[in-house]
Design a protein around this motif. Structure first.
Motif, PDB file in Angstrom:
ATOM      1  N   ALA A 271       7.210  28.777  16.241  1.00 38.16           N
ATOM      2  CA  ALA A 271       7.578  29.306  17.555  1.00 38.16           C
ATOM      3  C   ALA A 271       8.035  30.759  17.443  1.00 38.16           C
ATOM      4  O   ALA A 271       8.854  31.109  16.584  1.00 38.16           O
ATOM      5  CB  ALA A 271       8.683  28.449  18.163  1.00 38.16           C
ATOM      6  N   GLY A 272       7.483  31.588  18.317  1.00 40.46           N
ATOM      7  CA  GLY A 272       7.851  32.988  18.367  1.00 40.46           C
ATOM      8  C   GLY A 272       6.958  33.914  17.579  1.00 40.46           C
ATOM      9  O   GLY A 272       7.030  35.141  17.743  1.00 40.46           O
ATOM     10  N   ASP A 273       6.106  33.379  16.697  1.00 39.90           N
ATOM     11  CA  ASP A 273       5.216  34.231  15.912  1.00 39.90           C
ATOM     12  C   ASP A 273       4.203  34.932  16.805  1.00 39.90           C
ATOM     13  O   ASP A 273       3.787  34.403  17.850  1.00 39.90           O
ATOM     14  CB  ASP A 273       4.448  33.408  14.882  1.00 39.90           C
ATOM     15  CG  ASP A 273       5.265  33.077  13.650  1.00 39.90           C
ATOM     16  OD1 ASP A 273       6.332  33.693  13.465  1.00 39.90           O
ATOM     17  OD2 ASP A 273       4.846  32.201  12.878  1.00 39.90           O
ATOM     18  N   THR A 274       3.785  36.115  16.372  1.00 43.18           N
ATOM     19  CA  THR A 274       2.664  36.802  17.014  1.00 43.18           C
ATOM     20  C   THR A 274       1.423  36.583  16.161  1.00 43.18           C
ATOM     21  O   THR A 274       1.476  36.601  14.929  1.00 43.18           O
ATOM     22  CB  THR A 274       2.936  38.301  17.174  1.00 43.18           C
ATOM     23  OG1 THR A 274       3.248  38.873  15.895  1.00 43.18           O
ATOM     24  CG2 THR A 274       4.111  38.534  18.127  1.00 43.18           C
ATOM     25  N   VAL A 275       0.286  36.378  16.841  1.00 38.17           N
ATOM     26  CA  VAL A 275      -0.947  35.963  16.174  1.00 38.17           C
ATOM     27  C   VAL A 275      -2.118  36.773  16.715  1.00 38.17           C
ATOM     28  O   VAL A 275      -2.190  37.059  17.920  1.00 38.17           O
ATOM     29  CB  VAL A 275      -1.198  34.456  16.408  1.00 38.17           C
ATOM     30  CG1 VAL A 275      -2.604  34.053  15.998  1.00 38.17           C
ATOM     31  CG2 VAL A 275      -0.159  33.616  15.664  1.00 38.17           C
ATOM     32  N   ALA A 276      -3.039  37.126  15.830  1.00 36.24           N
ATOM     33  CA  ALA A 276      -4.329  37.677  16.247  1.00 36.24           C
ATOM     34  C   ALA A 276      -5.424  36.790  15.688  1.00 36.24           C
ATOM     35  O   ALA A 276      -5.315  36.288  14.560  1.00 36.24           O
ATOM     36  CB  ALA A 276      -4.514  39.106  15.744  1.00 36.24           C
ATOM     37  N   VAL A 277      -6.466  36.579  16.483  1.00 39.81           N
ATOM     38  CA  VAL A 277      -7.616  35.794  16.050  1.00 39.81           C
ATOM     39  C   VAL A 277      -8.849  36.666  16.191  1.00 39.81           C
ATOM     40  O   VAL A 277      -9.223  37.058  17.302  1.00 39.81           O
ATOM     41  CB  VAL A 277      -7.766  34.499  16.876  1.00 39.81           C
ATOM     42  CG1 VAL A 277      -8.966  33.693  16.392  1.00 39.81           C
ATOM     43  CG2 VAL A 277      -6.488  33.657  16.792  1.00 39.81           C
ATOM     44  N   VAL A 278      -9.467  36.976  15.068  1.00 30.85           N
ATOM     45  CA  VAL A 278     -10.644  37.838  15.062  1.00 30.85           C
ATOM     46  C   VAL A 278     -11.880  36.953  15.101  1.00 30.85           C
ATOM     47  O   VAL A 278     -12.139  36.184  14.176  1.00 30.85           O
ATOM     48  CB  VAL A 278     -10.660  38.734  13.810  1.00 30.85           C
ATOM     49  CG1 VAL A 278     -11.851  39.687  13.868  1.00 30.85           C
ATOM     50  CG2 VAL A 278      -9.358  39.504  13.678  1.00 30.85           C
ATOM     51  N   ALA A 279     -12.631  37.050  16.189  1.00 28.87           N
ATOM     52  CA  ALA A 279     -13.838  36.272  16.495  1.00 28.87           C
ATOM     53  C   ALA A 279     -13.470  35.012  17.269  1.00 28.87           C
ATOM     54  O   ALA A 279     -12.896  34.068  16.728  1.00 28.87           O
ATOM     55  CB  ALA A 279     -14.645  35.913  15.258  1.00 28.87           C
ATOM     56  N   ALA A 280     -13.822  35.025  18.546  1.00 25.03           N
ATOM     57  CA  ALA A 280     -13.456  33.942  19.457  1.00 25.03           C
ATOM     58  C   ALA A 280     -14.634  33.007  19.714  1.00 25.03           C
ATOM     59  O   ALA A 280     -14.982  32.702  20.849  1.00 25.03           O
ATOM     60  CB  ALA A 280     -12.936  34.508  20.782  1.00 25.03           C
ATOM     61  N   GLY A 281     -15.250  32.536  18.625  1.00 22.53           N
ATOM     62  CA  GLY A 281     -16.303  31.535  18.743  1.00 22.53           C
ATOM     63  C   GLY A 281     -15.713  30.147  18.705  1.00 22.53           C
ATOM     64  O   GLY A 281     -14.549  29.931  19.061  1.00 22.53           O
ATOM     65  N   GLY A 282     -16.517  29.163  18.250  1.00 28.18           N
ATOM     66  CA  GLY A 282     -16.055  27.782  18.275  1.00 28.18           C
ATOM     67  C   GLY A 282     -14.786  27.556  17.487  1.00 28.18           C
ATOM     68  O   GLY A 282     -13.845  26.915  17.961  1.00 28.18           O
ATOM     69  N   ILE A 283     -14.712  28.082  16.254  1.00 30.13           N
ATOM     70  CA  ILE A 283     -13.510  27.936  15.444  1.00 30.13           C
ATOM     71  C   ILE A 283     -12.392  28.818  15.979  1.00 30.13           C
ATOM     72  O   ILE A 283     -11.228  28.391  16.091  1.00 30.13           O
ATOM     73  CB  ILE A 283     -13.801  28.279  13.973  1.00 30.13           C
ATOM     74  CG1 ILE A 283     -14.762  27.259  13.368  1.00 30.13           C
ATOM     75  CG2 ILE A 283     -12.499  28.332  13.171  1.00 30.13           C
ATOM     76  CD1 ILE A 283     -14.180  25.873  13.193  1.00 30.13           C
ATOM     77  N   GLY A 284     -12.701  30.064  16.317  1.00 30.15           N
ATOM     78  CA  GLY A 284     -11.683  30.980  16.804  1.00 30.15           C
ATOM     79  C   GLY A 284     -10.976  30.478  18.047  1.00 30.15           C
ATOM     80  O   GLY A 284      -9.743  30.595  18.176  1.00 30.15           O
ATOM     81  N   LEU A 285     -11.731  29.907  18.980  1.00 32.57           N
ATOM     82  CA  LEU A 285     -11.113  29.374  20.197  1.00 32.57           C
ATOM     83  C   LEU A 285     -10.151  28.242  19.867  1.00 32.57           C
ATOM     84  O   LEU A 285      -9.082  28.121  20.475  1.00 32.57           O
ATOM     85  CB  LEU A 285     -12.195  28.882  21.159  1.00 32.57           C
ATOM     86  CG  LEU A 285     -13.047  29.965  21.814  1.00 32.57           C
ATOM     87  CD1 LEU A 285     -14.231  29.344  22.535  1.00 32.57           C
ATOM     88  CD2 LEU A 285     -12.214  30.804  22.787  1.00 32.57           C
ATOM     89  N   ASN A 286     -10.516  27.422  18.907  1.00 29.08           N
ATOM     90  CA  ASN A 286      -9.624  26.344  18.508  1.00 29.08           C
ATOM     91  C   ASN A 286      -8.368  26.879  17.840  1.00 29.08           C
ATOM     92  O   ASN A 286      -7.274  26.344  18.040  1.00 29.08           O
ATOM     93  CB  ASN A 286     -10.352  25.388  17.565  1.00 29.08           C
ATOM     94  CG  ASN A 286     -11.202  24.384  18.309  1.00 29.08           C
ATOM     95  OD1 ASN A 286     -10.689  23.475  18.933  1.00 29.08           O
ATOM     96  ND2 ASN A 286     -12.507  24.562  18.255  1.00 29.08           N
TER      97      ASN A 286
END
Length: 369
Positions: free
Chosen positions: A184-199
């Motif tokens: 809780a509270g962490d900041t996150v970036a997800v590079v590539a919003a495909g099937g795995i990225g969306l999950n």
């Protein structure tokens, strides 16, 4: 039974009749309801990941228990089930340590040879030629799966959409919970919003991340990312991703960055956007031989951790995944964006190669599950 066979690398899947042996001790026969369409299968089709042919792909399935091999307990014929793509043997050195995601038998027998754990496949052509199995070989009407990878599905979860739990959602749980250790509270970036990225985006939000930044080059995928939990989106085709992420994080970068595509540029982006002391989790499978570059001095001096994550631990993590979905904290209705009839499985992979699938696709053998 009918199955989709990859005869040789670089060819289209061929629908045809194959023979299926019954489950042996410790195995379960499953009537397949749906099979997820994963980019790793596409890597095999294109020859970017080595695997023997002829083979049947498809490594995330849902369905019903049809038959039980000797010694299988805890399941009954007729149970609705979902299967994890990592099928741990339960007895190798890594499984004994609790590291089922590193199961030596799975990698040596299944991933290298297309076999189950007695050293043989359950599939063969009409002339008796053995057909390799990628995990449980789910692009078929029926499958044989080690019981360690078969889990009862709660009634509230739709059977067809549940197929993606076995790889896509399972993998995101391993990446976020076990490796990224998002709290809780962490900041996150997800590079590539495909099937795995969306999950991963949805899983990070479920773990209490305060900011989840989706980075992609496709505005439609970024719009979908917002619907599943991204607080911010960055189109790296039109914006500088590093500058944008720093602008959203008071100039610092994120606590945890996930790479979900498997390419040198996306790995570099993930390393660039993480804060000092942060964690970079590599999840996307790259073609064999692809190498990434990053600033070694920055990684060392700023104590940046670069971590690999492959799947999750079936016995420990799949029950947790099922609980998250049953509780509504992970939604499958937004994740499964495309459905294909069994006859159109080949088209599904062509569409995946052409980036026409925005979220996750499933091949449905029994409409509605």
């Amino acid at each position: 039974m009918r199955a989709h066979v990859l005869d040789t690398v670089g060819t289209d899947l061929r629908e045809g009749d194959v023979a299926l042996d019954p489950p042996k001790a410790g195995e379960v026969g499953v009537r397949v309801a749906a099979c997820g369409v994963c980019h790793t299968d596409l890597h095999v089709i294109k020859g970017e990941v080595a695997f023997p042919t002829p083979c049947v792909l498809g490594h995330e399935i849902s369905g019903w228990v049809e038959t039980l091999g000797d010694g299988v307990t805890g399941l009954d014929v007729g149970d609705r089930v979902v299967c994890s793509f990592i099928m741990p043997c339960g007895s190798c050195r890594q499984c004994d340590r609790g590291h089922e995601d590193l199961c030596e038998t799975f990698f040596a027998k299944n991933r290298l040879k297309g076999q189950l754990y007695d050293g043989s496949t359950r599939l063969s052509a009409e002339d008796g030629t053995p057909i390799a199995m990628y995990s449980m070989a789910g692009l078929a009407e029926h499958a044989v799966v080690p019981a360690t990878a078969v889990f009862r599905l709660p009634d509230a979860i739709p059977l067809d959409a549940a197929a993606v739990l076995g790889c896509s959602v399972f993998t995101s749980y391993g990446a976020v919970h076990n490796v990224g250790k998002v709290t809780a509270g962490d900041t996150v970036a997800v590079v590539a919003a495909g099937g795995i990225g969306l999950n991963i985006i949805q899983m990070a939000a479920a773990h209490g991340a305060s900011r989840v930044i989706a980075i992609d080059i496709d505005d439609e995928k970024l719009a979908l990312a917002r619907r599943v939990g991204a607080t911010d989106t960055v189109n790296s085709r039109t914006e500088d991703a590093l500058e944008a992420v720093r602008g959203l994080t008071d100039g610092h970068g994120v606590d945890v960055a996930f790479e979900a595509f498997g390419s040198a540029p996306t790995v570099r982006t993930a390393v660039d956007v993480v804060d000092d002391g942060g964690r970079v989790v590599l999840v996307g499978i790259a073609p064999v031989g692809v190498e990434a570059q990053f600033d070694i001095a920055r990684v060392v001096r700023r104590k940046i951790q670069i971590l690999g994550s492959f799947g999750a631990r079936a016995s420990q993590d799949m029950p947790a995944v099922l609980d998250l979905v049953a509780d509504g904290r992970i939604r499958l209705d937004e994740l499964v964006t495309d459905r294909y009839a069994f006859a159109d499985a080949g088209q599904a992979y062509r569409d995946l190669a052409d980036r026409r699938i925005r979220g996750r696709a499933v091949v449905t053998l029994t409409p509605g599950g």
